[in-house]
Motif scaffolding. Sequence first.
Motif, mmCIF file in Angstrom:
data_model
loop_
_atom_site.group_PDB
_atom_site.id
_atom_site.type_symbol
_atom_site.label_atom_id
_atom_site.label_comp_id
_atom_site.label_asym_id
_atom_site.label_seq_id
_atom_site.Cartn_x
_atom_site.Cartn_y
_atom_site.Cartn_z
ATOM 1 N N ALA A 107 45.614 12.911 59.836
ATOM 2 C CA ALA A 107 45.366 13.170 58.412
ATOM 3 C C ALA A 107 43.944 12.788 58.005
ATOM 4 C CB ALA A 107 46.380 12.403 57.566
ATOM 5 N N THR A 108 43.409 11.720 58.615
ATOM 6 C CA THR A 108 42.051 11.312 58.236
ATOM 7 C C THR A 108 41.042 12.396 58.602
ATOM 8 O OG1 THR A 108 41.702 10.183 60.338
ATOM 9 C CG2 THR A 108 42.548 8.861 58.512
ATOM 10 N N LYS A 109 41.234 12.986 59.793
ATOM 11 C CA LYS A 109 40.304 14.036 60.230
ATOM 12 C C LYS A 109 40.427 15.271 59.347
ATOM 13 C CE LYS A 109 38.684 11.910 63.906
ATOM 14 N NZ LYS A 109 37.323 11.366 63.884
ATOM 15 N N ALA A 111 49.370 18.010 54.111
ATOM 16 C CA ALA A 111 48.649 18.797 55.119
ATOM 17 C C ALA A 111 48.598 20.260 54.704
ATOM 18 C CB ALA A 111 49.324 18.645 56.475
ATOM 19 N N LYS A 112 49.678 20.726 54.125
ATOM 20 C CA LYS A 112 49.717 22.126 53.699
ATOM 21 C C LYS A 112 48.706 22.394 52.584
ATOM 22 C CE LYS A 112 54.104 24.163 54.799
ATOM 23 N NZ LYS A 112 55.503 23.771 54.678
ATOM 24 N N GLU A 113 48.633 21.475 51.642
ATOM 25 C CA GLU A 113 47.670 21.640 50.542
ATOM 26 C C GLU A 113 46.242 21.632 51.063
ATOM 27 O OE1 GLU A 113 49.363 19.834 46.413
ATOM 28 O OE2 GLU A 113 49.173 18.423 48.063
ATOM 29 N N ILE A 114 45.976 20.744 51.998
ATOM 30 C CA ILE A 114 44.628 20.681 52.562
ATOM 31 C C ILE A 114 44.286 21.992 53.248
ATOM 32 C CG2 ILE A 114 43.176 19.578 54.314
ATOM 33 C CD1 ILE A 114 44.323 16.930 53.578
ATOM 34 N N ASP A 115 45.236 22.531 54.009
ATOM 35 C CA ASP A 115 44.987 23.809 54.684
ATOM 36 C C ASP A 115 44.712 24.917 53.678
ATOM 37 O OD1 ASP A 115 45.230 22.721 57.179
ATOM 38 O OD2 ASP A 115 47.335 23.240 57.423
ATOM 39 N N ALA A 116 45.498 24.948 52.604
ATOM 40 C CA ALA A 116 45.303 25.980 51.581
ATOM 41 C C ALA A 116 43.937 25.820 50.910
ATOM 42 C CB ALA A 116 46.422 25.890 50.540
ATOM 43 N N PHE A 117 43.576 24.572 50.659
ATOM 44 C CA PHE A 117 42.294 24.251 50.027
ATOM 45 C C PHE A 117 41.141 24.726 50.924
ATOM 46 C CE2 PHE A 117 40.851 20.591 47.002
ATOM 47 C CZ PHE A 117 39.853 21.400 46.479
ATOM 48 N N VAL A 118 41.226 24.364 52.195
ATOM 49 C CA VAL A 118 40.177 24.767 53.135
ATOM 50 C C VAL A 118 40.084 26.287 53.209
ATOM 51 C CG1 VAL A 118 39.507 24.802 55.576
ATOM 52 C CG2 VAL A 118 40.246 22.655 54.507
#
Lengths: 165, 165
Positions: free
Chosen positions: A17-19, B140-147
């Motif tokens: 998660a940090t990465k 993790a899903k939100e981060i992927d969508a954001f990216v």
Amino acid sequence: MVQEVRVVDEKVAAVPATKQALRLWLRLFSSTTMIEQRLRNFLKDRFDTTLPRFDLMAALYRAEDGLTMGELSRWLLVSNGNVTGVAERLEKEGLITRRPAPNDRRSQIVTMTPAGRAAFEGWAREHEEWISNIFADFSAKEIDAFVALLVKAKESVIKHDKKGK
Amino acid sequence: MVQEVRVVDEKVAAVPATKQALRLWLRLFSSTTMIEQRLRNFLKDRFDTTLPRFDLMAALYRAEDGLTMGELSRWLLVSNGNVTGVAERLEKEGLITRRPAPNDRRSQIVTMTPAGRAAFEGWAREHEEWISNIFADFSAKEIDAFVALLVKAKESVIKHDKKGK
DNA sequence: GGAAGATATTTTAAGCTTAAAATAAATCCC
DNA sequence: GGGATTTATTTTAAGCTTAAAATATCTTCC
């Protein structure tokens, strides 16, 4: 140090998660900086002006009776000294004027000149078109989702970086 | 000027696409600037350093044999003159060294000193923790969508701002 | 009224940033 | 070899940015 891992897909090696957060920040920063740089180029090429000057004019445009230097500083989220410099240059260009406040001789009231107002209306129209064009491939739904994530990011930062200010 | 409108919800007054894009840009800019400002404060408070210096050190950290001034300039996406100034300050702090390239006397090869490398390893670890903490509320899903949205934004800008560079 | 403290602004010093000019050295090509 | 061009870097001039110090004025409170 314990590496906590969020499992996204059982078949794929999970990314710590940090990465993942670091990757998000680098993307956020580089994409934004890239757009900002091109916007600066646009303002320079098209109007021979800068982003700080545009921002100050935009703040002033909505204030019917002008704003003091302190109000500009707070609105633009920049230091007092910053506003002094940017306003000096805009004044030299004939786009704004500064006059002492009648009730408080410490304060300067900044207002647009007629020429400044006319110029800014052109700037604002083209600026809006430029931005709109940049995001032309985004659907309304995507924009809403994007804005929602940005709002959440801002809230998250405020929540987790108490010392930040 | 014709106002094209994307219908999002038949019951709600639709927001013109140009205004929606403008709102997105303002959000993107303000959220990113806010995080950036807090990151600068963190680097200052914690390591008494700056974001440009951190970035230069990060670039150097991954280059086993050092980088030339020009390579740093291209990697960091900043002007040559910029690298000159930042590198001078890092050299004065004893974190990097510059020596002429053996094969090309025009070039300077920049490398980390042992002290610089040791210092940066601490910086990098805490920096990563700080970023991770900032985005702790994101799945993790939100981060992927954001990216994904940020990648799309970058592509969209490149596509629609051909003159931009 | 007048001292003490608060507020508004400018100035100063330092650093980041760029584009353009200046230097220096390498490469190309005749 | 040697002039012309290209490449690598630094310098310069201008502007943006901040924090901290300096000024000037206002407000509070006795």
